[in-house]
Write a protein that holds these residues in place. Structure first.
Motif, PDB file in Angstrom:
ATOM      1  N   HIS A 103       0.913  -1.105   0.115  1.00 24.72           N
ATOM      2  CA  HIS A 103       0.088  -0.156   0.030  1.00 24.72           C
ATOM      3  C   HIS A 103       0.870   1.246  -0.136  1.00 24.72           C
ATOM      4  O   HIS A 103       2.277   1.223   0.101  1.00 24.72           O
ATOM      5  CB  HIS A 103      -0.895  -0.096   1.098  1.00 24.72           C
ATOM      6  N   HIS A 105       1.609   3.909   2.182  1.00 27.42           N
ATOM      7  CA  HIS A 105       2.306   4.244   3.178  1.00 27.42           C
ATOM      8  C   HIS A 105       3.976   4.064   3.040  1.00 27.42           C
ATOM      9  O   HIS A 105       4.644   2.989   2.578  1.00 27.42           O
ATOM     10  CB  HIS A 105       1.954   3.961   4.619  1.00 27.42           C
ATOM     11  N   HIS A 108       6.552   1.141   3.298  1.00 25.54           N
ATOM     12  CA  HIS A 108       6.491  -0.025   2.768  1.00 25.54           C
ATOM     13  C   HIS A 108       6.954  -0.021   1.386  1.00 25.54           C
ATOM     14  O   HIS A 108       6.970  -1.000   0.294  1.00 25.54           O
ATOM     15  CB  HIS A 108       5.062  -0.677   2.683  1.00 25.54           C
ATOM     16  N   HIS A 188      -7.308  -1.026   5.607  1.00 27.70           N
ATOM     17  CA  HIS A 188      -6.280  -0.271   6.274  1.00 27.70           C
ATOM     18  C   HIS A 188      -5.977   1.030   5.339  1.00 27.70           C
ATOM     19  O   HIS A 188      -5.717   2.130   6.046  1.00 27.70           O
ATOM     20  CB  HIS A 188      -4.804  -0.952   6.531  1.00 27.70           C
ATOM     21  N   ASP A 207      -0.619  -4.156   5.639  1.00 29.82           N
ATOM     22  CA  ASP A 207      -1.266  -3.576   6.899  1.00 29.82           C
ATOM     23  C   ASP A 207      -2.408  -4.007   7.547  1.00 29.82           C
ATOM     24  O   ASP A 207      -2.969  -3.352   8.558  1.00 29.82           O
ATOM     25  CB  ASP A 207      -0.731  -2.266   6.937  1.00 29.82           C
ATOM     26  N   ARG A 210      -1.546  -6.521  11.534  1.00 29.07           N
ATOM     27  CA  ARG A 210      -0.482  -6.274  12.161  1.00 29.07           C
ATOM     28  C   ARG A 210      -0.382  -7.438  13.330  1.00 29.07           C
ATOM     29  O   ARG A 210      -1.206  -7.479  13.906  1.00 29.07           O
ATOM     30  CB  ARG A 210      -0.037  -4.969  12.894  1.00 29.07           C
TER      31      ARG A 210
HETATM   32 ZN   LIG Z   1       0.287   1.206   6.432  1.00 27.62          ZN
END
Ligand SMILES: [Zn+2]
Length: 318
Positions: A103, A105, A108, A188, A207, A210
């Motif tokens: 994704h 973020h 990552h 997420h 994510d 987790r």
């Molecule tokens: Zn994330």
């Protein structure tokens, strides 16, 4: 595949690493951990990006195929991408041929830059919305942020977005291995993918799950969608679930994270129905979540999580 050599290295790492999450400044001390004969992981620390971890804080997945190495989420900085490549070279002489980003973020995908430096031909895949975000303002924002919070130690110079997009149901053939993509809608984020390594009974959850850790849920998150995405993953009944933070495990890992989300949502709903504002209910919601208070990230994330769930419930009521 140098299985014997890899096992030897993993054993050495276990013997000589006091804690798998320990790190000395500027070193990449996190060991390779075998998940199956063909899948390895590197479990990063839970700390926020800082000068010591240089932006590395996620779970990296390494899959050995007959066409070369496939990587999921190659770290949160160019530096970590480069270190991961070095670590892979201790496992196999094969090149990295593909990277999947779970994704948008930055922790990552910022490692894409380091991987491409060593393997320019590696093909990077992500969800269409992930690719659009990284190519848009989000990409530069993450690059600036990681360079700032690591005090310039992330080594990042440019945004490296996915080359190709993948959608729910796609199957990508790489050598002898098939990678099946799942996207069940906003969870997420609105651009999560989870990846099945077909034939290995294993799923990388991104994510959406987790392992005993709490992280960001931003405007594009859906707590309802996240719970539904976990239910979908549980329905697939894999042996190995690999989260994007924390270590791999079985169904219990999904059930535990699901329980956090469900308890959070139902408790906020209870107080919402009583007419309380999010800040007014916070102490009681935190009390209801006492099973999760020891999880790293709880103290800084629980407040924003309550606020986001509150807004979600408000939107659902109208
Ligand atoms: Zn994330």
């Amino acid at each position: 595949m140098k299985t014997i050599q890899a096992l030897f290295i993993v054993t050495l790492c276990i013997l000589f690493t006091a804690s798998p999450l320990a790190v000395s400044a500027g070193e990449f001390d996190w060991p390779l951990v075998r998940v199956t004969d063909r899948i390895y992981a590197i479990y990063g620390p839970f700390d926020l990006p800082n000068p010591e971890n240089r932006g590395f804080r996620n779970t990296v997945v390494i899959v050995l195929t007959t066409a070369g190495v496939v990587l999921f989420d190659p770290g949160g900085s160019a530096w970590s991408g480069e270190r991961i490549v070095e670590r892979i070279k201790s496992l196999t002489d094969e090149p990295v041929v593909a990277v999947f980003n779970s994704h948008a973020h930055g922790d990552h995908w910022l490692g894409n830059e380091g991987v491409k430096k060593a393997y320019p031909a590696a093909v990077i895949y992500g969800h269409p919305k992930m690719k659009a975000k990284v190519e848009g303002a989000d990409g530069e924002r993450w690059l600036d942020l990681i360079n700032r919070v690591t005090e310039g130690k992330a080594g990042g110079e440019k945004v490296v977005a996915p080359d190709k997009v993948v959608n729910d149901g796609d199957v990508i053939d790489i050598g002898d291995t098939k990678f099946r993509i799942y996207h069940t809608g906003p969870a997420h984020t609105d651009n999560d993918i989870s990846i099945e390594i077909v034939g290995e009974d294993a799923l990388f959850t991104g994510d959406v799950v987790r392992n005993q850790f709490l992280g960001m849920m931003e405007e594009d998150a859906s707590f309802k969608g996240n719970i539904a995405a976990i239910d979908f993953m549980l329905g697939k009944n894999f042996k190995h679930y690999i989260p994007a933070h924390g270590s791999a495990g079985g169904r219990e890992l999904l059930n535990e994270y699901r329980a956090y989300l469900a308890t959070l949502k139902s408790t906020v709903k209870l107080f919402y129905d009583d007419g309380l504002a999010d800040f007014e209910m916070k102490p009681d919601v935190v009390k209801a979540l006492e099973d999760y208070q020891q999880w790293p990230g709880f103290d800084i994330r629980v407040g924003p999580h309550i606020s986001r769930v509150y807004l979600e419930i408000e939107a659902e009521e109208f």
